[in-house]
Design an enzyme around this catalytic site. Structure first.
Site: not given
Length: 287
Positions: A40-41, A44, A68, A160
């Site tokens: 995470l960064h 997020h 995916q 997405q």
């Protein structure tokens, strides 16, 4: 004196997840959800803060979803750092982390897939054909497990986002899909877990991507025929130092369809995927 956030509760089983969700439901609390693949960064954290502003409780999931990734893609290389992720989530206002293993999400004998058309076709769908079916399957499962009132998705992965909106509507899933604007660094580069792979020289090239897209967007908005706009942007990215470009495309913002008469005569989005060395970056912006 600085107070650190209390440690974030982490659940790994469906039973533990449902027990906590059920408790919140009985209290009449509104639940927001942010699905992630970890590493995470700040991008997020923007999603978590957005969820916290709209819901009483925020659930995040960390699950590197094998369905995916194609066999040659970076599933094994995808960074995993659960302790750091949990600390960041707690600090941003998350209340619960769901971190299942692969067997929990895909028990032996699992045999159901989701085939996507519409916004899943073209662009990323051409280069990663298995991806959106995998996204649709895992997100549908997570929605069924968590039963959130709303879920937050970043605009950085715009295709997405459109795919999620589509299957949520098509499958009548009672979840409000909220788009969160792309978080960028001081140079305008979209924040991404994959940026960590870039050397300082590569980072300098990467930070020019959004400028090229912005210029192309201005050209498209002025009524220039789109094939020329896309070709010029493609050439500009190569000149800037990108090693290869998967696509640069202007599409209808509403459904990612191609403009029939080759000019942007409705709200549009410009989307690109380009490689620097072994790292693939994607970005997009509204026109």
């Amino acid at each position: 004196m600085m107070h650190s956030a209390p440690p974030l509760p982490i659940v790994r089983s469906v039973a533990d997840l449902r027990a906590q969700i059920g408790e919140w439901r009985r209290q009449g609390l509104r639940i927001g959800f942010v699905p992630t693949m970890g590493a995470l960064h700040d991008g997020h954290m923007g999603l978590i803060r957005e969820a916290a502003s709209r819901a009483d409780r925020v659930v995040a999931s960390v699950f590197v979803n094998p369905t995916q990734f194609a066999p040659h893609e970076d599933l094994g290389r995808y960074p995993r750092q659960e302790a750091e992720d949990a600390a960041m989530l707690a600090g941003a206002g998350c209340h619960l982390l769901f971190a299942p293993d692969v067997e929990t999400m895909y028990p032996p004998g699992a045999a159901t897939t989701i085939a996507m058309a519409g916004p899943a076709l073209g662009l990323e769908g051409d280069f990663r054909p298995q991806m959106f079916g995998g996204v649709a399957l895992v997100v549908t499962k997570l929605f069924n497990l968590i039963q959130p009132d709303l879920a937050i998705f970043g605009e950085k992965d715009f295709q997405q986002l459109m795919v999620v909106r589509r299957f949520t509507a098509d499958l009548d899933l009672p979840v409000e899909i909220v788009a969160s604007p792309t978080e960028r660094d001081g140079w305008g580069l979209a924040l991404s877990s994959r940026n960590a792979y870039l050397s300082p020289e590569q980072l300098e090239i990467a930070r020019r991507l959004n400028g090229v897209l912005a210029e192309a967007g201005v050209a498209a908005a002025s009524g220039r025929p789109l094939p020329g706009v896309e070709k010029d942007a493609y050439a500009a990215l190569l000149k800037t130092g990108f090693d290869r470009i998967d696509y640069v495309a202007v599409r209808r913002a509403e459904d990612l369809a191609v403009f029939r008469n080759q000019v942007a005569d409705a709200p549009a989005r410009i989307l690109a995927a380009a490689w620097i060395g072994k790292t693939r970056l994607i970005d997009n912006m509204a026109i």
